[in-house]
Enzyme design. Structure first.
Site, short mmCIF file in Angstrom:
data_model
loop_
_atom_site.label_atom_id
_atom_site.label_comp_id
_atom_site.label_asym_id
_atom_site.label_seq_id
_atom_site.Cartn_x
_atom_site.Cartn_y
_atom_site.Cartn_z
N ALA A 1 -4.27 18.14 -8.02
CA ALA A 1 -3.47 18.82 -6.99
C ALA A 1 -2.56 17.69 -6.39
O ALA A 1 -1.42 17.87 -6.36
CB ALA A 1 -4.32 19.14 -5.76
N SER A 2 -2.82 16.21 -6.36
CA SER A 2 -2.04 15.33 -6.12
C SER A 2 -1.13 15.00 -7.12
O SER A 2 0.29 14.73 -6.87
CB SER A 2 -2.95 13.90 -6.00
OG SER A 2 -3.19 13.32 -7.37
N LYS A 3 -1.51 15.33 -8.33
CA LYS A 3 -0.45 15.06 -9.42
C LYS A 3 0.67 16.34 -9.55
O LYS A 3 1.85 16.21 -9.83
CB LYS A 3 -0.96 14.78 -10.87
CG LYS A 3 -1.65 13.49 -10.86
CD LYS A 3 -0.68 12.53 -10.53
CE LYS A 3 -1.67 10.96 -10.88
NZ LYS A 3 -0.56 10.04 -10.79
N TYR B 1 -7.51 15.31 -7.73
CA TYR B 1 -6.61 14.68 -8.62
C TYR B 1 -5.47 15.45 -9.29
O TYR B 1 -4.41 15.11 -9.08
CB TYR B 1 -7.41 13.80 -9.93
CG TYR B 1 -6.49 13.03 -10.61
CD1 TYR B 1 -5.98 11.61 -10.13
CD2 TYR B 1 -6.06 13.49 -11.92
CE1 TYR B 1 -5.20 10.85 -10.95
CE2 TYR B 1 -5.34 12.65 -12.66
CZ TYR B 1 -4.79 11.42 -12.30
OH TYR B 1 -4.21 10.81 -12.84
N ASN C 1 4.17 4.59 -9.72
CA ASN C 1 3.32 4.47 -10.80
C ASN C 1 1.79 4.34 -10.13
O ASN C 1 0.62 4.84 -10.78
CB ASN C 1 3.61 3.55 -11.89
CG ASN C 1 2.35 3.18 -12.78
OD1 ASN C 1 2.03 3.96 -13.59
ND2 ASN C 1 1.48 2.02 -12.41
N ASN D 1 0.95 -1.18 0.02
CA ASN D 1 0.13 0.01 0.07
C ASN D 1 0.88 1.47 0.19
O ASN D 1 1.42 1.37 1.19
CB ASN D 1 -0.88 0.09 1.21
CG ASN D 1 -1.85 1.23 1.22
OD1 ASN D 1 -1.61 2.07 0.43
ND2 ASN D 1 -2.44 1.20 2.57
N VAL D 2 0.97 2.05 -1.25
CA VAL D 2 2.02 3.10 -1.35
C VAL D 2 1.73 4.14 -0.18
O VAL D 2 2.54 4.90 0.16
CB VAL D 2 1.92 3.68 -2.57
CG1 VAL D 2 2.35 2.56 -3.68
CG2 VAL D 2 0.57 4.10 -2.94
N SER E 1 0.75 13.59 -14.41
CA SER E 1 -0.39 13.62 -15.24
C SER E 1 -0.36 15.03 -15.86
O SER E 1 0.02 16.05 -15.45
CB SER E 1 -1.67 13.44 -14.59
OG SER E 1 -2.79 13.62 -15.51
N ILE F 1 -4.68 7.59 -21.59
CA ILE F 1 -4.16 6.59 -21.87
C ILE F 1 -5.49 5.47 -21.71
O ILE F 1 -5.90 5.58 -20.34
CB ILE F 1 -2.99 6.33 -20.83
CG1 ILE F 1 -1.94 7.26 -20.71
CG2 ILE F 1 -2.27 5.03 -21.52
CD1 ILE F 1 -1.38 7.76 -22.14
N1 LIG Z 1 -4.81 6.21 -17.56
C1 LIG Z 1 -4.57 7.53 -17.70
O1 LIG Z 1 -5.22 8.03 -18.55
C2 LIG Z 1 -3.74 8.24 -16.96
C3 LIG Z 1 -3.37 9.63 -17.19
C4 LIG Z 1 -2.42 10.28 -16.48
C5 LIG Z 1 -1.64 9.72 -15.50
N2 LIG Z 1 -2.11 8.44 -15.23
C6 LIG Z 1 -1.41 7.91 -13.92
O2 LIG Z 1 -0.68 6.74 -14.30
C7 LIG Z 1 -0.87 5.63 -13.17
C8 LIG Z 1 -1.21 4.29 -13.87
O3 LIG Z 1 -2.59 4.47 -14.13
P1 LIG Z 1 -3.25 3.36 -15.03
O4 LIG Z 1 -4.29 4.30 -15.89
O5 LIG Z 1 -2.53 2.31 -15.20
O6 LIG Z 1 -4.40 2.98 -13.80
P2 LIG Z 1 -4.82 1.51 -13.19
O7 LIG Z 1 -6.03 1.66 -12.07
O8 LIG Z 1 -5.16 0.77 -14.12
O9 LIG Z 1 -3.72 1.06 -12.29
C9 LIG Z 1 -3.30 1.59 -11.28
C10 LIG Z 1 -2.78 0.47 -10.17
O10 LIG Z 1 -2.20 1.20 -9.06
C11 LIG Z 1 -2.87 0.13 -7.88
N3 LIG Z 1 -2.97 1.15 -6.46
C12 LIG Z 1 -3.87 1.75 -6.36
N4 LIG Z 1 -3.86 2.30 -5.06
C13 LIG Z 1 -2.83 1.69 -4.55
C14 LIG Z 1 -2.12 1.52 -3.28
N5 LIG Z 1 -2.74 2.49 -2.29
N6 LIG Z 1 -1.11 1.10 -3.40
C15 LIG Z 1 -0.64 0.21 -4.21
N7 LIG Z 1 -1.23 0.10 -5.33
C16 LIG Z 1 -2.19 0.88 -5.57
C17 LIG Z 1 -4.13 -0.28 -8.32
O11 LIG Z 1 -4.43 -1.56 -7.78
C18 LIG Z 1 -3.77 -0.51 -9.79
O12 LIG Z 1 -3.22 -1.95 -10.15
C19 LIG Z 1 -1.59 6.39 -12.17
O13 LIG Z 1 -0.67 7.09 -11.29
C20 LIG Z 1 -2.59 7.50 -13.01
O14 LIG Z 1 -2.85 8.44 -12.05
C21 LIG Z 1 -3.08 7.93 -16.02
#
Ligand SMILES: NC(=O)c1ccc[n+]([C@@H]2O[C@H](COP(=O)([O-])OP(=O)(O)OC[C@H]3O[C@@H](n4cnc5c(N)ncnc54)[C@H](O)[C@@H]3O)[C@@H](O)[C@H]2O)c1
Length: 244
Positions: free
Chosen positions: A151-153, A149, A85, A58-59, A137, A182
């Site tokens: 803000a966190s990024k 969201y 990530n 859990n990050v 992001s 994505i």
């Molecule tokens: N998909 C997009 O369009 C997009 C755009 C910009 C940024 N991002 C960022 O890219 C990263 C990956 O996103 P994704 O689209 O692959 O999402 P996703 O939901 O497919 O994967 C996210 C993963 O993070 C894990 N996770 C969530 N909370 C957690 C925690 N507390 N501890 C450990 N693991 C945890 C989940 O179980 C999941 O496996 C994220 O940080 C997201 O914010 C995604």
């Protein structure tokens, strides 16, 4: 020869979407990869891949980070690469967001990468070498209505710059990727996704949505020694959307 031969990499959120693609690519390029994720069931699937170890994390838990970094370093003798990530998203509107929402978002998306760097960078410093890639992001750079969201990024963007200066003299590099939209389980779960995604494709110069591969390829370059003089850098991967 692989681009990550003999490297040990940790990828958080490695059991889904962008992280899962990174895990596959890094292992194909010769790394031992630890997919660290909170989702045990999804980790089971990732564990089937060659040279991939799934570990529960859990990050937002400092204890989890401490234990994981120690275990990986003890078991494999070093840590070369960390990709922060893992993350969550939310479509809550401005007026609906309360302190609990804010706290949860910032604790996973903001404190998560901070704690990762805090506990992993010292092991990298021991070998005077390491590469950290943080996933922010495009919403950290332009207004897209994802309020807490974003803000966190934005926090990820700021702590990455700070960490690049803090850890640089120890040989540890810190760079940040800014994905646009994505196609992953995260975006597919957005209620507004169909409408939003369609409009975004139209509004994107390269006229498509991003794929996990697009982010994984950039992370691979930053993780590898090919980028050995790059730290504190920011790379937007959004098909040109935010360039307009
Ligand atoms: N998909 C997009 O369009 C997009 C755009 C910009 C940024 N991002 C960022 O890219 C990263 C990956 O996103 P994704 O689209 O692959 O999402 P996703 O939901 O497919 O994967 C996210 C993963 O993070 C894990 N996770 C969530 N909370 C957690 C925690 N507390 N501890 C450990 N693991 C945890 C989940 O179980 C999941 O496996 C994220 O940080 C997201 O914010 C995604």
């Amino acid at each position: 020869m692989g681009r990550l031969d003999n490297k040990v990499a940790i990828v958080t959120g490695g059991a889904s979407g962008i992280g899962e693609r990174m895990v596959e690519l890094f292992s194909q390029e010769g790394a031992i990869v630890i997919a660290a994720d909170i989702n045990e069931a999804a980790l089971e699937r990732v564990r089937q891949k060659e040279n991939v170890y799934g570990m529960k994390l859990n990050v937002s838990s400092e204890e989890d980070w401490q234990a994981l970094a120690k275990e990986v370093n003890n078991h494999f003798g070093k840590i070369d690469i960390l990709v922060n990530n893992a993350g969550i998203s939310s479509e809550k509107q401005y007026q609906e967001i309360n302190l609990d929402d804010w706290g949860k978002m910032l604790s996973i998306n903001g404190f998560g990468p901070f704690a990762g760097m805090k506990h992993v960078a010292p092991y990298m410093a021991e070998q005077k070498k390491g590469s950290i890639v943080n996933i922010s992001s495009y919403t950290a750079q332009i207004g897209q209505g994802f309020n807490h969201y974003s803000a966190s990024k934005g926090a990820v963007r700021a702590i990455s710059k700070a960490a690049a200066t803090t850890f640089g003299h120890q040989g540890v590099r810190v760079n940040t990727l800014f994905p646009g939209i994505i196609e992953t389980p995260m975006t597919k779960s957005l209620e507004t996704s169909k409408d939003l995604l369609g409009r975004l494709v139209q509004a994107t110069p390269l006229q498509r949505l991003g794929q996990p591969e697009d982010i994984a390829n950039a992370a691979l370059f930053l993780a590898s020694d090919e980028s050995s003089f790059i730290t504190g850098a920011e790379l937007v991967i959004d098909g040109g959307f935010s360039a307009q």
